[in-house]
Design a protein around this motif. Structure first.
Motif, mmCIF file in Angstrom:
data_model
loop_
_atom_site.group_PDB
_atom_site.id
_atom_site.type_symbol
_atom_site.label_atom_id
_atom_site.label_comp_id
_atom_site.label_asym_id
_atom_site.label_seq_id
_atom_site.Cartn_x
_atom_site.Cartn_y
_atom_site.Cartn_z
ATOM 1 N N ASN A 70 44.693 108.238 46.108
ATOM 2 C CA ASN A 70 43.500 108.606 45.475
ATOM 3 C C ASN A 70 42.287 107.957 45.718
ATOM 4 O O ASN A 70 41.256 108.314 45.441
ATOM 5 C CB ASN A 70 43.858 108.706 44.056
ATOM 6 C CG ASN A 70 44.869 109.682 43.494
ATOM 7 O OD1 ASN A 70 44.857 110.486 44.274
ATOM 8 N ND2 ASN A 70 45.635 109.668 42.536
ATOM 9 N N ALA A 71 42.471 106.523 46.001
ATOM 10 C CA ALA A 71 41.402 105.603 46.133
ATOM 11 C C ALA A 71 40.606 106.428 47.375
ATOM 12 O O ALA A 71 39.250 106.100 47.441
ATOM 13 C CB ALA A 71 41.762 104.166 46.404
ATOM 14 N N ILE A 72 41.234 106.625 48.423
ATOM 15 C CA ILE A 72 40.479 107.198 49.504
ATOM 16 C C ILE A 72 39.868 108.504 49.333
ATOM 17 O O ILE A 72 38.853 108.879 49.747
ATOM 18 C CB ILE A 72 41.466 107.234 50.892
ATOM 19 C CG1 ILE A 72 41.965 105.806 51.193
ATOM 20 C CG2 ILE A 72 40.980 108.041 52.000
ATOM 21 C CD1 ILE A 72 42.966 105.713 52.294
ATOM 22 N N ARG A 103 35.370 109.531 49.478
ATOM 23 C CA ARG A 103 34.838 110.708 50.194
ATOM 24 C C ARG A 103 33.542 111.031 49.264
ATOM 25 O O ARG A 103 32.651 111.475 50.143
ATOM 26 C CB ARG A 103 35.635 111.790 50.176
ATOM 27 C CG ARG A 103 37.028 111.750 51.135
ATOM 28 C CD ARG A 103 37.652 112.953 50.995
ATOM 29 N NE ARG A 103 38.957 113.064 51.438
ATOM 30 C CZ ARG A 103 39.442 113.165 52.876
ATOM 31 N NH1 ARG A 103 38.511 113.723 53.735
ATOM 32 N NH2 ARG A 103 40.510 113.100 53.375
ATOM 33 N N THR A 104 33.416 111.091 48.125
ATOM 34 C CA THR A 104 32.430 111.659 47.317
ATOM 35 C C THR A 104 31.515 110.580 46.661
ATOM 36 O O THR A 104 30.756 110.893 46.057
ATOM 37 C CB THR A 104 32.904 112.886 46.454
ATOM 38 O OG1 THR A 104 33.932 112.332 45.529
ATOM 39 C CG2 THR A 104 33.365 113.998 47.236
ATOM 40 N N ALA A 105 31.910 109.159 46.853
ATOM 41 C CA ALA A 105 31.318 108.183 46.123
ATOM 42 C C ALA A 105 29.872 108.019 46.662
ATOM 43 O O ALA A 105 29.569 108.215 47.864
ATOM 44 C CB ALA A 105 32.327 106.959 46.137
ATOM 45 N N PRO A 106 29.186 107.874 45.807
ATOM 46 C CA PRO A 106 27.729 107.568 46.158
ATOM 47 C C PRO A 106 27.652 106.178 47.044
ATOM 48 O O PRO A 106 28.195 105.048 46.730
ATOM 49 C CB PRO A 106 27.063 107.332 44.827
ATOM 50 C CG PRO A 106 27.866 107.088 43.954
ATOM 51 C CD PRO A 106 29.060 107.603 44.344
ATOM 52 N N ILE A 107 26.787 105.942 47.975
ATOM 53 C CA ILE A 107 26.462 104.810 48.919
ATOM 54 C C ILE A 107 25.658 104.007 47.875
ATOM 55 O O ILE A 107 24.576 104.316 47.716
ATOM 56 C CB ILE A 107 25.948 105.070 50.317
ATOM 57 C CG1 ILE A 107 26.923 106.209 51.007
ATOM 58 C CG2 ILE A 107 25.499 103.931 50.978
ATOM 59 C CD1 ILE A 107 26.276 106.494 52.313
#
Length: 61
Positions: free
Chosen positions: A30-32, A36-40
């Protein structure tokens, strides 16, 4: 993945994760998936000799 086949050399990180999932049948953690969609938040690139100073600057230390 390169040890499996050099065709993977041109793939990006998430493409490689997906391929590894297909080959192994192991669920992607789940962490990976969240990454994928986490803001930079930070896109700073620095030399390893500047790493401590860069982190301290980001943290306001």
């Amino acid at each position: 993945m390169n040890a499996i086949d050099t065709k993977y050399d041109s793939m990006g990180d998430f493409e490689l994760v997906d391929e590894l999932n297909k080959l192994s049948g192991v669920k992607v953690p789940n962490a990976i998936e969240e990454i994928r969609t986490a803001p930079i938040l930070h896109d700073i690139v620095c030399d390893k000799t500047e790493m401590q100073a860069t982190v301290e600057k980001i943290l306001g230390l």
